[in-house]
Design an enzyme around this catalytic site. Structure first.
Site, PDB file in Angstrom:
ATOM      1  N   LYS A   1       0.820  -1.219   0.000  1.00  0.00           N
ATOM      2  CA  LYS A   1       0.000   0.000   0.000  1.00  0.00           C
ATOM      3  C   LYS A   1       0.855   1.271   0.000  1.00  0.00           C
ATOM      4  O   LYS A   1       0.365   2.350  -0.315  1.00  0.00           O
ATOM      5  CB  LYS A   1      -0.953  -0.022   1.186  1.00  0.00           C
TER       6      LYS A   1
HETATM    7  C1  LIG Z   1      -4.291  -4.694   0.426  1.00  0.00           C
HETATM    8  C2  LIG Z   1      -3.504  -5.923   0.253  1.00  0.00           C
HETATM    9  C3  LIG Z   1      -3.814  -6.893  -0.736  1.00  0.00           C
HETATM   10  C4  LIG Z   1      -5.031  -6.787  -1.622  1.00  0.00           C
HETATM   11  O1  LIG Z   1      -4.951  -5.744  -2.566  1.00  0.00           O
HETATM   12  P1  LIG Z   1      -6.296  -5.199  -3.261  1.00  0.00           P
HETATM   13  O2  LIG Z   1      -5.876  -4.042  -4.062  1.00  0.00           O
HETATM   14  O3  LIG Z   1      -7.196  -4.809  -2.111  1.00  0.00           O
HETATM   15  O4  LIG Z   1      -6.868  -6.312  -4.058  1.00  0.00           O
HETATM   16  C5  LIG Z   1      -2.999  -8.004  -0.839  1.00  0.00           C
HETATM   17  N1  LIG Z   1      -1.942  -8.177  -0.029  1.00  0.00           N
HETATM   18  C6  LIG Z   1      -1.601  -7.284   0.931  1.00  0.00           C
HETATM   19  C7  LIG Z   1      -0.449  -7.557   1.811  1.00  0.00           C
HETATM   20  C8  LIG Z   1      -2.365  -6.123   1.094  1.00  0.00           C
HETATM   21  O5  LIG Z   1      -2.029  -5.242   2.058  1.00  0.00           O
END
Ligand SMILES: *Cc1c(COP(=O)(O)O)cnc(C)c1O
Length: 496
Positions: free
Chosen positions: A110
């Site tokens: 993120k």
């Molecule tokens: C948020 C997240 C995801 C999922 O990503 P999306 O964009 O919500 O599909 C997968 N792995 C981790 C570690 C995340 O923090």
């Protein structure tokens, strides 16, 4: 005026207005009607460094900003903040390539988007002539809160309040948030679970809007949630980065397809891959990987979305999700039919389920492949990848790795495969250690140490020494105290 609501073509906004607002006023998401009209010389983009790629791609997707403006925003967002200049490196693991998205300031994927969003938001505020300070409210089950605080830390014109469920996040996640620096950041535990915190935040937005609680006070609320187009757009860049790396290594000929396997929760990450494809990048199949919460696996196979099913708490918690918000944008882009999207989303709200028309399902089958992997399979994959290839992956990446092997077995004629890796193994140390065949002892910090002793893989800087760092945030409140907490914070000029 380039964006519109996915549920109503008459609700339009410029890219800057869409970034500032987050959600359209009818509850739809902001989307361009089609990405095909965007002109982007994708071959030229592939020759640039990662910041150059980001400048070109973000200017194409968010045309409120000039290229020069975007270049400055990109530099401010990323320069010196990630472990490597290219931000998201690729690593060869067996026959596959792993795209590491977790080399940012909080070791979460993120970070890629939440480093950029604050820059886009403050620039959008200026473009739209808004002088109010932006107060970001976020409810988090762990990772988003920390990445958002780090992204907004000391960004002028913004403040951020993060709510998390008291006792509901891991000790490492709690320590990451409680020790966060910055004059404009604040984190508060709420007595309740994640849904209480999330509902509380939604209720604050509604109350502030209806009762005009902040009018004339020089503050407006916004959200760092993944439905904001300003959080989605920066994620398109790493698909180009990975493809360029494969071309440069001679693993693929320029113009030939590459398949991407994506561990999916809210459908933001994989949707960015579809955006990359629409912008011209030779993306082959997009493989959607789910854990035991496999609502998307069923949807992509059958065309029927049904959230009426048990909810599992898994070792890959960022994918424990039954309503994937960003799917709405895909349905809109594939159908071009806002009335259809509006109807499907109403059915989802009323019955928890909907079914897409046959033509739409055929389009989905052309673009996607899907698979899922439960907790036992996840831990098994962590051990296997470590023993076979000496590569240590986290639980979310392990789900994707397992589904990638399923995909290759089911479709022997496939393109080179890139697996998106979304977290450092040190964020989920207990499950990783079990995957390696050992049992965890002591608290999470001890387990991190055990994983390091077992593997020799270095602990990321931001996670090492976390236990010793000064705690700056200790607030704990009841859930019906959230609105008063926000109003009181909004009236304080200086928090520290
Ligand atoms: C948020 C997240 C995801 C999922 O990503 P999306 O964009 O919500 O599909 C997968 N792995 C981790 C570690 C995340 O923090």
């Amino acid at each position: 005026m380039e964006y519109q609501s996915t549920r109503d073509p008459s609700l339009r906004a410029s890219a800057a207005e869409a970034v500032l607002a987050g959600l359209a006023p009818d509850g739809g998401l902001y989307s361009m009607p089609s990405l095909r009209e965007i002109s982007l010389d994708w071959k030229h983009v592939l020759a640039l460094d990662t910041q150059g790629m980001a400048t070109e791609i973000l200017t194409a997707l968010l045309p409120s900003f000039t290229k020069e403006e975007m270049r400055a925003l990109v530099r401010r967002a990323y320069a010196g903040k990630f472990e490597t200049e290219d931000l998201t490196p690729t690593v060869r693991v067996g026959d596959d390539t792993v795209l590491e998205l977790f080399r940012g300031p909080t070791s979460a994927f993120k970070d890629v988007a939440l480093s950029m969003l604050p820059q886009l938001m403050t620039a959008a505020r200026e473009k739209c002539g808004v002088t109010d300070e932006i107060l970001i409210l976020t409810a988090t089950s762990g990772d988003t809160g920390k990445a958002a605080m780090e992204g907004f830390c000391d960004v002028p014109g913004t403040k951020i309040i993060v709510f998390y469920p008291d006792g509901g996040v891991s000790p490492v996640q709690k320590a990451q948030m409680a020790t966060q620096a910055g004059k404009n950041v604040c984190v508060c535990a709420v007595r309740g679970n994640f849904d209480d915190a999330q509902t509380g935040v939604k209720n604050i937005f509604a109350a502030v809007e209806e009762e005009k609680l902040l009018d004339g006070r020089g503050v407006r609320l916004s959200s760092a949630n993944s439905i904001n187009i300003g959080r989605l757009a920066p994620q398109v860049v790493y698909y180009f980065r990975a493809y360029a790396n494969l071309v440069n290594e001679g693993a693929v000929r320029l113009g030939d397809p590459v398949d991407f396997v994506v561990p999916t929760g809210n459908f933001g990450d994989i949707l960015a891959g579809y955006f990359a494809k629409e912008l011209g990048l030779p993306v082959g199949k997009l493989v959607c990987a789910s854990n035991a919460n496999n609502v998307l696996t069923d949807f992509l196979a059958t065309g029927r979305y049904d959230k009426n099913r048990p909810f599992y708490k898994t070792v890959s918690p960022s994918m424990d999700i039954l309503v994937s918000s960003n799917l709405e944008r895909l349905l809109f882009l594939l159908s071009g039919d806002a009335a259809l999207v509006k109807r499907l989303m109403a059915e989802l709200k009323e019955k928890g389920a909907y079914e897409v028309p046959k033509e739409l399902l055929e389009k989905l089958h052309g673009l996607f492949w899907q698979g899922c992997c439960d907790d036992a399979g996840t831990k098994n994959a962590i051990g296997l990848v470590w023993r076979e290839y000496g590569y240590l992956c986290d639980t979310h990446t392990a789900v994707a790795w397992d589904v990638a092997q399923q995909y290759k077995a089911a479709c022997p004629v496939h393109a080179p495969v890139v697996i998106l890796s979304t977290a450092s193994p040190y964020k989920f140390p207990a499950a990783v250690l079990e995957g390696l065949g050992h049992s965890a002892k002591g608290d999470e910090f001890d387990v991190m140490e055990q994983v390091r002793n077992e593997t020799g893989v270095p602990v990321p800087k931001n996670l090492a020494g976390l236990r010793e760092r000064e705690v700056r945030h200790r607030d704990v409140i009841d859930r019906d105290g959230m609105l008063d907490y926000v109003l009181s914070k909004a009236s304080q000029k200086e928090w520290f």
